[in-house]
Design a protein around this motif. Structure first.
Motif, PDB file in Angstrom:
ATOM      1  N   THR A 139       0.833  -1.201   0.000  1.00  0.00           N
ATOM      2  CA  THR A 139       0.000   0.000   0.000  1.00  0.00           C
ATOM      3  C   THR A 139       0.867   1.250   0.000  1.00  0.00           C
ATOM      4  OG1 THR A 139      -1.736  -1.218   1.157  1.00  0.00           O
ATOM      5  CG2 THR A 139      -1.872   1.187   1.219  1.00  0.00           C
ATOM      6  N   LEU A 140       1.960   1.220   0.766  1.00  0.00           N
ATOM      7  CA  LEU A 140       2.898   2.345   0.763  1.00  0.00           C
ATOM      8  C   LEU A 140       3.564   2.485  -0.609  1.00  0.00           C
ATOM      9  CD1 LEU A 140       4.269   4.632   2.323  1.00  0.00           C
ATOM     10  CD2 LEU A 140       5.980   2.957   3.089  1.00  0.00           C
ATOM     11  N   PHE A 195      -5.150  -6.740   0.306  1.00  0.00           N
ATOM     12  CA  PHE A 195      -4.298  -5.704   0.901  1.00  0.00           C
ATOM     13  C   PHE A 195      -5.138  -4.672   1.652  1.00  0.00           C
ATOM     14  CE2 PHE A 195      -0.849  -6.500  -2.526  1.00  0.00           C
ATOM     15  CZ  PHE A 195      -0.247  -7.463  -1.736  1.00  0.00           C
ATOM     16  N   ALA A 196      -6.277  -4.284   1.079  1.00  0.00           N
ATOM     17  CA  ALA A 196      -7.138  -3.287   1.725  1.00  0.00           C
ATOM     18  C   ALA A 196      -7.626  -3.779   3.088  1.00  0.00           C
ATOM     19  CB  ALA A 196      -8.318  -2.943   0.820  1.00  0.00           C
ATOM     20  N   LYS A 197      -7.910  -5.079   3.204  1.00  0.00           N
ATOM     21  CA  LYS A 197      -8.367  -5.646   4.485  1.00  0.00           C
ATOM     22  C   LYS A 197      -7.233  -5.706   5.508  1.00  0.00           C
ATOM     23  CE  LYS A 197     -11.953  -8.661   2.612  1.00  0.00           C
ATOM     24  NZ  LYS A 197     -12.197 -10.042   2.182  1.00  0.00           N
ATOM     25  N   LEU A 198      -6.007  -5.909   5.038  1.00  0.00           N
ATOM     26  CA  LEU A 198      -4.877  -6.171   5.933  1.00  0.00           C
ATOM     27  C   LEU A 198      -4.090  -4.923   6.337  1.00  0.00           C
ATOM     28  CD1 LEU A 198      -3.515  -9.374   4.160  1.00  0.00           C
ATOM     29  CD2 LEU A 198      -4.589  -9.288   6.421  1.00  0.00           C
ATOM     30  N   THR A 199      -4.128  -3.860   5.534  1.00  0.00           N
ATOM     31  CA  THR A 199      -3.263  -2.708   5.780  1.00  0.00           C
ATOM     32  C   THR A 199      -3.857  -1.733   6.789  1.00  0.00           C
ATOM     33  OG1 THR A 199      -1.907  -0.983   4.737  1.00  0.00           O
ATOM     34  CG2 THR A 199      -4.158  -1.256   3.892  1.00  0.00           C
ATOM     35  N   ILE A 235      -2.650   1.465   6.428  1.00  0.00           N
ATOM     36  CA  ILE A 235      -2.351   2.711   5.715  1.00  0.00           C
ATOM     37  C   ILE A 235      -3.581   3.128   4.902  1.00  0.00           C
ATOM     38  CG2 ILE A 235      -0.870   3.787   3.970  1.00  0.00           C
ATOM     39  CD1 ILE A 235       1.350   1.853   4.899  1.00  0.00           C
ATOM     40  N   PRO A 236      -4.097   4.330   5.150  1.00  0.00           N
ATOM     41  CA  PRO A 236      -5.306   4.758   4.432  1.00  0.00           C
ATOM     42  C   PRO A 236      -5.015   5.130   2.985  1.00  0.00           C
ATOM     43  CG  PRO A 236      -4.533   6.522   5.853  1.00  0.00           C
ATOM     44  CD  PRO A 236      -3.639   5.333   6.111  1.00  0.00           C
ATOM     45  N   GLU A 237      -6.020   4.894   2.140  1.00  0.00           N
ATOM     46  CA  GLU A 237      -5.943   5.324   0.748  1.00  0.00           C
ATOM     47  C   GLU A 237      -6.272   6.805   0.655  1.00  0.00           C
ATOM     48  OE1 GLU A 237      -7.018   2.287  -2.836  1.00  0.00           O
ATOM     49  OE2 GLU A 237      -8.672   3.067  -1.652  1.00  0.00           O
ATOM     50  N   ALA A 257       3.936   9.236   7.661  1.00  0.00           N
ATOM     51  CA  ALA A 257       2.999   8.420   8.430  1.00  0.00           C
ATOM     52  C   ALA A 257       2.993   6.977   7.919  1.00  0.00           C
ATOM     53  CB  ALA A 257       1.595   9.025   8.365  1.00  0.00           C
ATOM     54  N   GLY A 258       3.052   6.796   6.609  1.00  0.00           N
ATOM     55  CA  GLY A 258       3.075   5.456   6.021  1.00  0.00           C
ATOM     56  C   GLY A 258       4.339   4.694   6.371  1.00  0.00           C
ATOM     57  N   GLN A 259       5.476   5.362   6.260  1.00  0.00           N
ATOM     58  CA  GLN A 259       6.753   4.724   6.610  1.00  0.00           C
ATOM     59  C   GLN A 259       6.737   4.295   8.072  1.00  0.00           C
ATOM     60  OE1 GLN A 259       9.480   4.072   4.643  1.00  0.00           O
ATOM     61  NE2 GLN A 259       8.709   5.030   2.779  1.00  0.00           N
ATOM     62  N   GLU A 260       6.231   5.172   8.940  1.00  0.00           N
ATOM     63  CA  GLU A 260       6.191   4.862  10.370  1.00  0.00           C
ATOM     64  C   GLU A 260       5.200   3.737  10.664  1.00  0.00           C
ATOM     65  OE1 GLU A 260       5.503   8.734  12.093  1.00  0.00           O
ATOM     66  OE2 GLU A 260       7.653   9.216  12.076  1.00  0.00           O
ATOM     67  N   ALA A 261       4.088   3.687   9.930  1.00  0.00           N
ATOM     68  CA  ALA A 261       3.112   2.610  10.119  1.00  0.00           C
ATOM     69  C   ALA A 261       3.727   1.256   9.765  1.00  0.00           C
ATOM     70  CB  ALA A 261       1.865   2.869   9.266  1.00  0.00           C
TER      71      ALA A 261
END
Length: 158
Positions: free
Chosen positions: A31-32, A87-91, A93-95, A111-115
């Motif tokens: 996702t990132l 991926f949408a169910k597991l992540t 990180i918001p779209e 924020a994505g890197q830190e997540a």
């Protein structure tokens, strides 16, 4: 034809649990990757050249990383997720639902890197308990890279 049992010194329930955690890690990483590639295509403004090139470096690195993560899941005897729906169910990180301004792209990527780092760290107790050095090594390398990338992105905001 029955499949060959997996006997790598990690109990089956631990293997399955680690693979499930790595699937979440893969979903966050992919996702990132998508978000970074999206920003690369759509960034505008005075920092265009810097960000366009930086985002390309980052998504290229992520594209290699997702392969390593998926292959580790396979080595543990589990199929890796690979669809947008999975991926949408597991992540975590918001779209994005619109193209952000350049500064917001940077903040979102921090924020994505830190997540991704937090997801990786959350797997360590189980991985250490199971003695899964290969997954620990993969995650340690990924954490170092994501922390460094987050720092570099944060530096653009100062």
């Amino acid at each position: 034809m029955p499949h060959q049992p997996i006997n790598i010194g990690i109990a089956e329930n631990d293997r399955l649990e680690i693979a499930a955690g790595l699937a979440r890690f893969l979903a966050d990483s992919y996702t990132l990757y998508l978000k970074t590639h999206y920003y690369h295509w759509n960034v505008t403004g005075p920092m265009f050249n810097t960000l366009h090139l930086m985002f390309e470096t980052q998504y290229t690195e992520l594209s290699l990383a997702v392969d390593l993560i998926a292959e580790r899941i396979r080595a543990l005897g589990v199929f890796a997720p690979g669809t947008y729906q999975e991926f949408a169910k597991l992540t975590v990180i918001p779209e994005d639902n619109h193209v952000p301004k350049a500064q917001d792209m940077i903040k979102n990527l921090v924020a994505g890197q830190e997540a991704v780092v937090r997801t990786a760290r959350s797997l360590f107790p189980l991985i250490e308990k199971a003695g899964d050095e290969a997954s620990a090594d993969l995650l340690t390398q990924r954490i170092q890279l994501h922390e460094k990338t987050a720092w570099m992105l944060r530096s653009l905001l100062e």
